[in-house]
Design an enzyme around this catalytic site. Sequence first.
Site, mmCIF file in Angstrom:
data_model
loop_
_atom_site.group_PDB
_atom_site.id
_atom_site.type_symbol
_atom_site.label_atom_id
_atom_site.label_comp_id
_atom_site.label_asym_id
_atom_site.label_seq_id
_atom_site.Cartn_x
_atom_site.Cartn_y
_atom_site.Cartn_z
ATOM 1 N N GLY A 54 49.001 29.540 38.084
ATOM 2 C CA GLY A 54 48.676 30.453 37.609
ATOM 3 C C GLY A 54 47.272 31.594 37.721
ATOM 4 O O GLY A 54 46.855 30.691 39.000
ATOM 5 N N LYS A 55 46.822 32.642 38.032
ATOM 6 C CA LYS A 55 45.850 33.032 38.442
ATOM 7 C C LYS A 55 45.207 34.406 37.549
ATOM 8 O O LYS A 55 46.416 35.578 37.401
ATOM 9 C CB LYS A 55 46.600 33.362 39.855
ATOM 10 C CG LYS A 55 45.173 33.888 40.803
ATOM 11 C CD LYS A 55 43.995 32.131 41.362
ATOM 12 C CE LYS A 55 43.959 32.449 42.485
ATOM 13 N NZ LYS A 55 43.151 30.986 43.039
#
Length: 358
Positions: A52-53
Amino acid sequence: MFFGHRVQHHLTRGPVKGGLRFHPSVDLGEIAALAMWMNWKCALMDLPFGGGKGGINCDPRGMSHHELERLTRRFTMEMMPFIGPDVDVMAPDMGANEQVMAWITDTYSVHTGHLVPGIVTGKPLNLQGASGRTRATGQGVGFLASNALHQLGMSVDGSTAVIQGFGNVGSNAALTLHSYGVKITGVSDVNGAIWNEGGLDMEALMKHVGNTGTVVGFSGAEEMAPAGLLIQKCDILAPCALDSVINKSNAADLKCKVLAEGANGPTTPEADVILDDRGDVLIIPDVVCNAGGVTVSYFEWVQNMQRFLWSEREVITRLVTMLQKSFGQITAYAKHHKLSNRMAALALAISTVASAKQ
């Protein structure tokens, strides 16, 4: 009006895990690439996460404390349907810190009606953060760089290192290497670079940075151009700031034995080809070199889910054990299949995710 993004790359192996950055360059393409990078990193370290980011396009240095708080809380409210300790767990990245994580924890917890410490990692210790989290990434860079010198049959004590970037990762990498007996001959930050062939006095330098906010102006070293620092002779070169700093214009001129990638993507594909052809630089690819942060984030998440706290010694011992195992697998795979360390790391990571997906 600020634009924010959150990208989730594969939830097959568990909730996604990854940082939240506040920076003027943030766009969807950058965040998507970093989310994929994080997926491979978690797979390599055998963490039960996808990648995720997140990011908000803003300049936190020009914003007040209260503006940052309002920005963070509103972003969290917008993300509420998509995040959770079993879905998406954020952590601090560029421009964010433990205070930002505390605001996210509070906003999410108010919404659920009770404290949910596992919603983020990188929190303050008094909100069930993990001991050792702040220095974990830099500590991992320093540990693996010294490990690489051992692989080359070189003595760690008395070897030399140049650190590009002196933020959280760079400064902790420098302190870790210094504790092993490595001479830190040069460091740089956003304002400039300093050099002392005999080794920098790290205690005095840390005091100077604490007082001035920069390495520039340190009396125990001479100043030089940041680009020139990268091609100084040293045993370890650790780029720990921006991406693409090792490129086709300087790759042939590097004079290091080990390239320890503390930043994400510091070496361009063109530079990779040049370094592969040279064959005299041992590269520790970013997906394992800077994985200390996400690994200790995993430890924090586990502690939050179990409501059971570990000591800092336990955290760091588990971290170096996992890093050593992962780097050993990469180098063995590279040797067996006659690949570069980077290709070996990506091959192992992608096959892990693909097999889980299948």
